[in-house]
Motif scaffolding. Structure first.
Motif, PDB file in Angstrom:
ATOM      1  N   VAL A   1      24.779  -8.666 -14.208  1.00 23.38           N
ATOM      2  CA  VAL A   1      24.909  -8.561 -12.755  1.00 23.38           C
ATOM      3  C   VAL A   1      23.789  -7.709 -12.170  1.00 23.38           C
ATOM      4  N   GLY A   2      23.504  -6.580 -12.818  1.00 28.65           N
ATOM      5  CA  GLY A   2      22.433  -5.717 -12.319  1.00 28.65           C
ATOM      6  C   GLY A   2      21.081  -6.401 -12.288  1.00 28.65           C
ATOM      7  N   PRO A   3      20.613  -6.986 -13.410  1.00 30.79           N
ATOM      8  CA  PRO A   3      19.341  -7.720 -13.362  1.00 30.79           C
ATOM      9  C   PRO A   3      19.355  -8.877 -12.372  1.00 30.79           C
ATOM     10  N   ALA A   4      20.496  -9.560 -12.241  1.00 31.35           N
ATOM     11  CA  ALA A   4      20.568 -10.677 -11.294  1.00 31.35           C
ATOM     12  C   ALA A   4      20.352 -10.192  -9.866  1.00 31.35           C
ATOM     13  N   LYS A   5      20.981  -9.103  -9.493  1.00 33.21           N
ATOM     14  CA  LYS A   5      20.794  -8.569  -8.143  1.00 33.21           C
ATOM     15  C   LYS A   5      19.368  -8.071  -7.931  1.00 33.21           C
ATOM     16  N   THR A   6      18.759  -7.546  -8.996  1.00 34.48           N
ATOM     17  CA  THR A   6      17.360  -7.115  -8.883  1.00 34.48           C
ATOM     18  C   THR A   6      16.441  -8.304  -8.615  1.00 34.48           C
ATOM     19  N   VAL A   7      16.665  -9.407  -9.337  1.00 30.94           N
ATOM     20  CA  VAL A   7      15.858 -10.619  -9.124  1.00 30.94           C
ATOM     21  C   VAL A   7      16.017 -11.132  -7.706  1.00 30.94           C
ATOM     22  N   LEU A   8      17.258 -11.172  -7.206  1.00 27.83           N
ATOM     23  CA  LEU A   8      17.503 -11.686  -5.864  1.00 27.83           C
ATOM     24  C   LEU A   8      16.914 -10.770  -4.799  1.00 27.83           C
ATOM     25  N   ALA A   9      17.011  -9.462  -5.015  1.00 25.14           N
ATOM     26  CA  ALA A   9      16.431  -8.531  -4.050  1.00 25.14           C
ATOM     27  C   ALA A   9      14.915  -8.653  -4.017  1.00 25.14           C
ATOM     28  N   ALA A  10      14.297  -8.847  -5.181  1.00 25.97           N
ATOM     29  CA  ALA A  10      12.840  -8.983  -5.227  1.00 25.97           C
ATOM     30  C   ALA A  10      12.389 -10.270  -4.552  1.00 25.97           C
ATOM     31  N   PHE A  11      13.049 -11.390  -4.864  1.00 20.24           N
ATOM     32  CA  PHE A  11      12.641 -12.658  -4.270  1.00 20.24           C
ATOM     33  C   PHE A  11      12.946 -12.704  -2.775  1.00 20.24           C
ATOM     34  N   GLY A  12      13.983 -12.003  -2.353  1.00 20.47           N
ATOM     35  CA  GLY A  12      14.321 -11.989  -0.935  1.00 20.47           C
ATOM     36  C   GLY A  12      13.513 -11.014  -0.115  1.00 20.47           C
ATOM     37  N   SER A  13      12.595 -10.299  -0.749  1.00 19.07           N
ATOM     38  CA  SER A  13      11.774  -9.341  -0.012  1.00 19.07           C
ATOM     39  C   SER A  13      10.833 -10.073   0.943  1.00 19.07           C
ATOM     40  N   PRO A  14      10.832  -9.735   2.242  1.00 22.96           N
ATOM     41  CA  PRO A  14       9.907 -10.394   3.180  1.00 22.96           C
ATOM     42  C   PRO A  14       8.448 -10.196   2.792  1.00 22.96           C
ATOM     43  N   THR A  15       8.122  -9.044   2.206  1.00 23.20           N
ATOM     44  CA  THR A  15       6.733  -8.803   1.802  1.00 23.20           C
ATOM     45  C   THR A  15       6.291  -9.764   0.714  1.00 23.20           C
ATOM     46  N   LEU A  16       7.147  -9.946  -0.303  1.00 20.26           N
ATOM     47  CA  LEU A  16       6.791 -10.870  -1.386  1.00 20.26           C
ATOM     48  C   LEU A  16       6.718 -12.301  -0.890  1.00 20.26           C
ATOM     49  N   LEU A  17       7.661 -12.705  -0.061  1.00 19.61           N
ATOM     50  CA  LEU A  17       7.632 -14.078   0.469  1.00 19.61           C
ATOM     51  C   LEU A  17       6.382 -14.312   1.308  1.00 19.61           C
ATOM     52  N   ALA A  18       6.033 -13.335   2.141  1.00 21.56           N
ATOM     53  CA  ALA A  18       4.830 -13.478   2.957  1.00 21.56           C
ATOM     54  C   ALA A  18       3.588 -13.570   2.081  1.00 21.56           C
ATOM     55  N   ALA A  19       3.545 -12.793   0.983  1.00 19.72           N
ATOM     56  CA  ALA A  19       2.398 -12.841   0.076  1.00 19.72           C
ATOM     57  C   ALA A  19       2.307 -14.194  -0.614  1.00 19.72           C
ATOM     58  N   LEU A  20       3.441 -14.749  -1.041  1.00 20.97           N
ATOM     59  CA  LEU A  20       3.432 -16.042  -1.719  1.00 20.97           C
ATOM     60  C   LEU A  20       3.050 -17.164  -0.758  1.00 20.97           C
ATOM     61  N   LEU A  21       3.572 -17.122   0.464  1.00 20.06           N
ATOM     62  CA  LEU A  21       3.187 -18.134   1.443  1.00 20.06           C
ATOM     63  C   LEU A  21       1.714 -17.991   1.822  1.00 20.06           C
ATOM     64  N   GLY A  22       1.242 -16.743   1.899  1.00 18.54           N
ATOM     65  CA  GLY A  22      -0.185 -16.545   2.159  1.00 18.54           C
ATOM     66  C   GLY A  22      -1.036 -17.082   1.027  1.00 18.54           C
ATOM     67  N   ALA A  23      -0.543 -16.960  -0.219  1.00 15.63           N
ATOM     68  CA  ALA A  23      -1.285 -17.498  -1.358  1.00 15.63           C
ATOM     69  C   ALA A  23      -1.392 -19.016  -1.270  1.00 15.63           C
TER      70      ALA A  23
END
Length: 323
Positions: A83-105
């Motif tokens: 559960v802990g690693p799963a929530k970490t993965v979801l929090a990381a992927f749901g980060s607006p900064t990471l999403l903006a970086a991936l879309l910018g890529a």
């Protein structure tokens, strides 16, 4: 008595003409129509998944059997150390900064390869997946069928999974054909990890994860069909490529085997901590994700989503004079 030669000039000896090869079945159908058919098929599968798992008793029961509600609190969070690693993965992927970086890529790769339009379409595809999944969850009612392991809260389809699938396929629009086969297996595995994390954390049911993948695939096929039609190309992959099909299936199967092996063999204590229903849901969701993503990537394996091709000059059909 005849003077001069009697050789025939400019005449050809009649004989059997070589047979012209028939066009391959894939070459006879424009790629844009094949992509449009794949998009409609994915939407039909999405609608059937919603109708079965959301609206019927057996579907709701199967979702509950795979991912039962917790005895304490009534939530769907699984009782496992994952559960802990799963929530970490979801929090990381749901980060607006990471999403903006991936879309910018996606936009940067598209600009560098002079495929900026394809990059913009890919970004729109990801944003569209988020908007459509949210709209469907709000508009689709989930009836109360008196199932103990079910609730009336609708979470179909998963926005995280649909966005992850659309993001992976957005890179397919801007990458060259040779790079796609290096992206599809690890990319599909990453989508499978995100889908598994949503189920382990109790955010989504199995049907929600499957619906998210189908939505992302449907939007990609529709976007690719529009780009191919705008480009005016019937498809660069019209030639038979049976070996490519078997190679793609073998790579997808190998990726799935590695994923299951890593889950069951490398970390057996983690796999043992997951209930059997959740483990089945994770494996099936991963297999379907790799199959669907691999299928659409194979469909556009050699297609260049670039600018429209210039018109080719037609060869002259006039007869040549014999001097």
């Amino acid at each position: 008595m005849s003077l001069g030669s009697s050789y025939p000039v400019g005449r050809s000896t009649p004989g059997p003409q070589p047979a012209r090869p028939l066009p391959h079945a894939r070459a006879a159908v424009p790629l844009a129509l094949r992509l449009l058919a794949a998009s409609l098929g994915s939407l039909l599968a999405l609608a059937c998944t919603a109708a079965v798992f959301v609206r019927t008793y057996p579907g709701q029961w199967l979702d509950g059997a795979l991912l039962p509600r917790a005895e304490r609190g009534g939530g769907y969070e699984q009782q496992t150390v994952l559960v802990g690693p799963a929530k970490t993965v979801l929090a990381a992927f749901g980060s607006p900064t990471l999403l903006a970086a991936l879309l910018g890529a996606v936009l940067v790769v598209g600009a560098l390869r002079r495929r900026l339009v394809a990059g913009v379409v890919g970004v729109g595809m990801v944003l569209g997946a988020v908007v459509v999944s949210g709209a469907v969850k709000s508009a689709l009612p989930r009836p109360d069928l008196q199932i103990e392991s079910s609730t009336t809260h609708n979470s179909f389809p998963s926005g995280h999974v649909s966005a992850a699938t659309a993001l992976l396929l957005a890179f397919v629009l801007v990458l060259p054909g040779w790079a796609r086969r290096w992206l599809v297996v690890p990319g599909a595995a990453a989508v499978a990890v995100i889908a598994s994390a949503t189920m382990i954390a109790g955010w989504h049911r199995f049907s929600d994860a499957l619906g998210g993948v189908l939505l992302g695939v449907a939007l990609f096929c529709l976007a690719a069909a529009v780009l191919v039609a705008w480009r005016g190309d019937r498809g660069a992959d019209g030639r038979p490529d049976g070996g490519g099909l078997w190679r793609t299936l073998a790579e997808a199967a190998a990726g799935l085997v590695v994923l299951v092996w890593a889950l069951v063999v490398v970390v057996p204590e983690l796999a043992a901590s997951v209930q059997r229903g959740a483990l089945v849901a994770i494996v099936v969701a991963g297999a379907l994700t790799m199959f669907l993503v691999g299928a659409v990537v194979f469909l556009v394996r050699a297609t260049d989503f670039g600018r429209p091709l210039p018109a080719r000059p037609q060869p002259s059909t006039g007869s040549q004079k014999i001097s």
